[in-house]
Design an enzyme around this catalytic site. Structure first.
Site, PDB file in Angstrom:
ATOM      1  N   GLY A  95      35.757  43.085  41.431  1.00 60.09           N
ATOM      2  CA  GLY A  95      36.839  42.214  41.863  1.00 60.09           C
ATOM      3  C   GLY A  95      37.405  41.341  40.773  1.00 60.09           C
ATOM      4  O   GLY A  95      37.342  41.651  39.578  1.00 60.09           O
ATOM      5  N   GLY A 154      45.010  43.155  47.421  1.00 60.72           N
ATOM      6  CA  GLY A 154      44.136  43.964  48.264  1.00 60.72           C
ATOM      7  C   GLY A 154      44.707  45.331  48.578  1.00 60.72           C
ATOM      8  O   GLY A 154      43.954  46.298  48.761  1.00 60.72           O
ATOM      9  N   CYS A 188      42.804  37.078  51.627  1.00 60.86           N
ATOM     10  CA  CYS A 188      44.183  36.630  51.839  1.00 60.86           C
ATOM     11  C   CYS A 188      44.320  35.781  53.092  1.00 60.86           C
ATOM     12  O   CYS A 188      45.290  35.028  53.231  1.00 60.86           O
ATOM     13  CB  CYS A 188      45.119  37.839  51.939  1.00 60.86           C
TER      14      CYS A 188
END
Length: 449
Positions: free
Chosen positions: A111, A300, A47
């Site tokens: 992920g 996240g 991020c």
């Protein structure tokens, strides 16, 4: 007592949270932990990549939270540059090169992956994702080499953030959208406010234009983005089209996938098809706390929580993931954007009879310097006033107010209850009646007459 082995595939938020929590609960003599990470780094803030590109973060290493040496000190072996090539579920082994690494418990934390639609030229030089630290380095290098124009594909969180930072770095920025408006996670009336803010900044927003081709020069580098409406010259293209689950290993191994295409897990993050396997983070399916429907959300915050749940269960402590509301925020220029819970489309699809209220207020007392407008949209169940969702678009100081709504929705509160909440007040931070309370009060007044 023989030592068990936990193998974790993926060395970022979910995988390392699982490893760290399992280690807290079980000693090294009871549980060996091995983490396999295909990339060169672990535990980094994806991020934060746009802000490193924009120069707000000066040093790439500031985005690194922990190193393999940090985990080694906790008796967790992290193997970077090590790609898991397959999972043998029957033998309980992970295939790594010429090695077969056995496990008693396995955490799949592979992920997400950026959406890459089948567009000609998408693999050309100058087309970049914003997923890995290497992506950020490539974009920074392109800017340093003299890139003057950029096209951002997509207007979600990453699209907005990249449009802003590229403009900050002096590039001419065009955002090309397949949708009518940026921030499709918002209702149209709120998305229009975001679009207006982008245009006011000088960002060129081209909507309702699916990309047909990335035009490539004779040197193999990108030179334009073509849609049915026209061609937009560019020196680099940034993909901001969202993220999907990376489930190649899981799918090929035979782990059950859910309706979203992510790994199907119970609330304990345990695979529904293979109980010795857990999945967490962007590769795992989750559920909406309000509707109970299966969804996939790549954030996240969720990845860390899900990893901790998996690590707790592996470590012998009962734990359950509690679902998501999709709470998120971003900014473009001075305009902050946030949302939580259901938008009107989701409320309708969920079978709710809903109503909406939209109020305009101020981020601070109106007489205080730098007070800015804030628009708050509240979605409630008609009749009961049950809080279903909220959206915010406003000036500096607006976005974090979404957390009050998220907390209230999480707790199952009604508009009338939130309207009476004892929220703080001081002129530098809020009007006497905070915009959160004003929106709730308007909604409750409508319901109660």
């Amino acid at each position: 007592m023989s030592t068990e082995r936990l193998v974790v595939i993926g060395g970022d938020a979910a995988g390392l949270s699982a490893a760290a929590q399992a280690r807290r609960l079980r000693g090294a003599s009871e549980l060996e932990i091995v983490v396999l990470e295909q990339g060169p780094e672990i535990s980094y803030s994806a991020c934060g990549i746009p802000y490193w590109i924009g120069g707000l973060v000066e040093d790439r290493d500031q985005l690194l939270a922990r190193t393999p040496a940090d985990f080694a000190a906790q008796d967790v072996v992290v193997r970077t540059g090590t790609r898991a090539e397959g999972i043998d579920l029957a033998a309980r082994q992970v295939v790594v090169g010429g090695e077969r690494l056995g496990y008693d418990s396995l955490v799949v934390a592979t992920g997400g992956k950026p959406f890459r639609p089948p567009i000609a030229g998408l693999d050309a030089d100058g087309v970049h994702g914003v997923h890995r630290l290497a992506d950020g380095a490539d974009i920074r290098a392109a800017i340093a080499a003299g890139a003057k124009r950029a096209v951002v594909l997509g207007g979600g969180y990453i699209g907005l953030e990249m449009a802003e930072v590229l403009q900050t770095r002096g590039l001419e920025v065009t955002v090309v959208l397949a949708d009518p408006l940026p921030m499709a996670q918002l209702d149209d009336d709120m998305g229009e406010k975001v679009c207006a803010a982008m245009c006011a900044m000088g960002i060129d927003v081209q909507s309702n234009q699916p990309v047909r081709e990335i035009e490539v020069g004779v040197d193999g580098a990108v030179r334009a983005v073509r849609t049915d409406e026209g061609s937009y010259d560019t020196d680099l293209v940034v993909l901001g089209l969202g993220m999907g689950p990376e489930t190649t290993l899981a799918r090929e191994a035979g782990l059950a996938l859910g309706t979203t295409g992510a790994v199907d897990v119970a609330h304990t993050q345990r695979s529904r098809s293979h109980p010795e396997v857990f999945a967490a983070g962007d590769c795992a399916q989750t559920f909406h706390r309000i509707t109970g429907e299966a969804i996939h959300v790549a954030l996240g915050t969720h990845a860390n929580k899900q990893g901790r749940v998996a690590g707790s269960v592996i470590g012998g402590r009962p734990a359950r993931f509690s679902g998501v509301l999709g709470t998120a925020m971003t900014k473009v220029g001075d305009v902050e954007v946030a949302r939580t819970g259901l938008c009107t489309t989701q409320a309708e699809e969920g079978g709710y009879d809903y109503r909406t209220e939209l109020i305009e207020s101020s981020t601070r007392a109106g007489y205080y310097p730098r007070a800015a407008p804030i628009h708050v949209k509240l979605i409630t169940e008609r009749g009961s006033g049950l809080l279903l969702g909220a959206q915010i678009v406003g000036g500096p100081g607006s976005a974090k107010r979404i957390d009050v709504f998220a907390t209230a929705i999480w707790a199952g509160m009604h508009a009338e209850e939130l309207a009476g909440a004892d929220l703080s007040y001081a002129p530098p931070f809020s009007p006497t009646y905070d915009p959160v309370v004003v929106a709730a009060r308007v909604a409750s007044r409508v319901e109660t007459g």
